[in-house]
Write a protein that holds these residues in place. Structure first.
Motif, PDB file in Angstrom:
ATOM      1  N   CYS A  31      75.843  60.040   4.081  1.00 51.97           N
ATOM      2  CA  CYS A  31      75.871  59.366   2.784  1.00 51.97           C
ATOM      3  C   CYS A  31      77.148  59.824   2.065  1.00 51.97           C
TER       4      CYS A  31
ATOM      5  N   CYS B  63      69.048  61.296   3.353  1.00 49.05           N
ATOM      6  CA  CYS B  63      69.857  61.182   2.136  1.00 49.05           C
ATOM      7  C   CYS B  63      69.092  61.672   0.899  1.00 49.05           C
ATOM      8  N   GLN B  64      69.716  62.620   0.176  1.00 50.82           N
ATOM      9  CA  GLN B  64      69.061  63.214  -0.999  1.00 50.82           C
ATOM     10  C   GLN B  64      69.080  62.276  -2.210  1.00 50.82           C
ATOM     11  N   CYS B  65      69.943  61.253  -2.159  1.00 50.33           N
ATOM     12  CA  CYS B  65      70.068  60.340  -3.313  1.00 50.33           C
ATOM     13  C   CYS B  65      68.792  59.533  -3.534  1.00 50.33           C
TER      14      CYS B  65
ATOM     15  N   ARG C 222      77.864  59.815  -0.979  1.00 48.42           N
ATOM     16  CA  ARG C 222      77.586  60.430  -2.287  1.00 48.42           C
ATOM     17  C   ARG C 222      77.127  61.878  -2.144  1.00 48.42           C
ATOM     18  N   CYS C 223      76.071  62.110  -1.344  1.00 48.20           N
ATOM     19  CA  CYS C 223      75.522  63.478  -1.261  1.00 48.20           C
ATOM     20  C   CYS C 223      76.008  64.229  -0.015  1.00 48.20           C
TER      21      CYS C 223
HETATM   22 ZN   LIG Z   1      72.990  60.408  -0.504  1.00 40.03          ZN
END
Ligand SMILES: [Zn+2]
Ligand SMILES: [Zn+2]
Length: 245
Positions: free
Chosen positions: A47, A57-59, A49-50
């Motif tokens: 991902c 994915c932590q999002c 972003r994270c």
């Molecule tokens: Zn993420």
């Protein structure tokens, strides 16, 4: 043909592998074995972003305040050993290796972003005095030099928190609240935030939050390693040694 000075250096100070310390060619950074066994982060599978593997994915469960997180390596095997040597024994070959690989990652994966400066995660004064250096600062200094960007010592530690590696994921986010503050002028800047290892992203998130509160435009992170080990959300995270943050 090598000149006398090069020959002398090659004979008495040969270049060594950043992980295992065996003698290697001048142009290499790792021996063949460490090169083959080191686990690289594949940006396609992560991902943006994270920085976590897309399957975990932590999002999905939280909104991070930084806009991206990248790293050259997964926190396992040869890369993990090299980090240990750099972090606790300050092995220069490992420091140079990580800084160059992180700068390469930034050039490739953040190529469309125009950074106004490089920041680093600060260390509590007591800990830094005991260790003699802050490994995130050392990496940030070298990355700023390679990328020809200004280094901004914008972040400071208010106090010492509990060691992050002893805590669960939820506790790590609680533990870093109010720990850092930003005071160097960062208004309107897009910043590159450097740290050694990303596990839950709690430290990076809190530091990014402080930089944004101080007026930064956006924050993108680069770490040397990303941990793929999943932490329990409530129970203690203390199972994986002393390097996780
Ligand atoms: Zn993420
Ligand atoms: Zn090696």
């Amino acid at each position: 043909m090598k000149n006398a000075a090069e020959l002398f250096k090659a004979l008495f100070y040969p270049k060594t592998c950043a992980v295992c310390g065996c003698i290697i060619d001048e142009e290499e950074e790792l021996c063949d074995y460490c090169h083959e066994t080191i686990v690289r982060c594949d940006p396609i599978k992560r991902c943006p972003r994270c920085g976590t593997d897309k399957r975990n994915c932590q999002c999905k469960k939280r909104v991070f305040r930084f806009d991206g997180c990248i790293a050259p390596f997964v926190n396992t095997g040869a890369a993990r050993r090299a980090m240990h040597l750099f972090k606790f024994r300050r092995r220069l070959s490992a420091e140079n290796f990580f800084a160059r690989q992180m700068a390469l990652c930034v050039r490739n994966e953040y190529r469309d972003i125009s950074f106004g400066g490089v920041c680093f995660v600060p260390m509590p004064l007591k800990k830094q005095l005991a260790r003699g250096y802050n490994q995130s600062r050392l990496l940030a200094e070298k990355i700023a030099e390679i990328l020809k960007l200004p280094l901004c010592g914008a972040l400071y530690c208010r106090r010492s928190g509990k060691p992050q590696h002893t805590l669960s994921e939820k506790e790590r986010f609680e533990n870093v609240k109010g720990l850092y503050y930003a005071k160097f002028p960062v208004r309107g800047k897009t910043l590159l935030l450097v740290d050694d290892i990303k596990t839950t992203g709690a430290t990076l998130d809190e530091c990014a939050g402080q930089l944004l509160a101080a007026g930064a435009d956006s924050v993108y992170c680069v770490t040397a390693l990303i941990s793929d080990r999943k932490l329990k959300s409530n129970n203690t995270g203390k199972t994986g040694g002393t390097m996780l943050q």
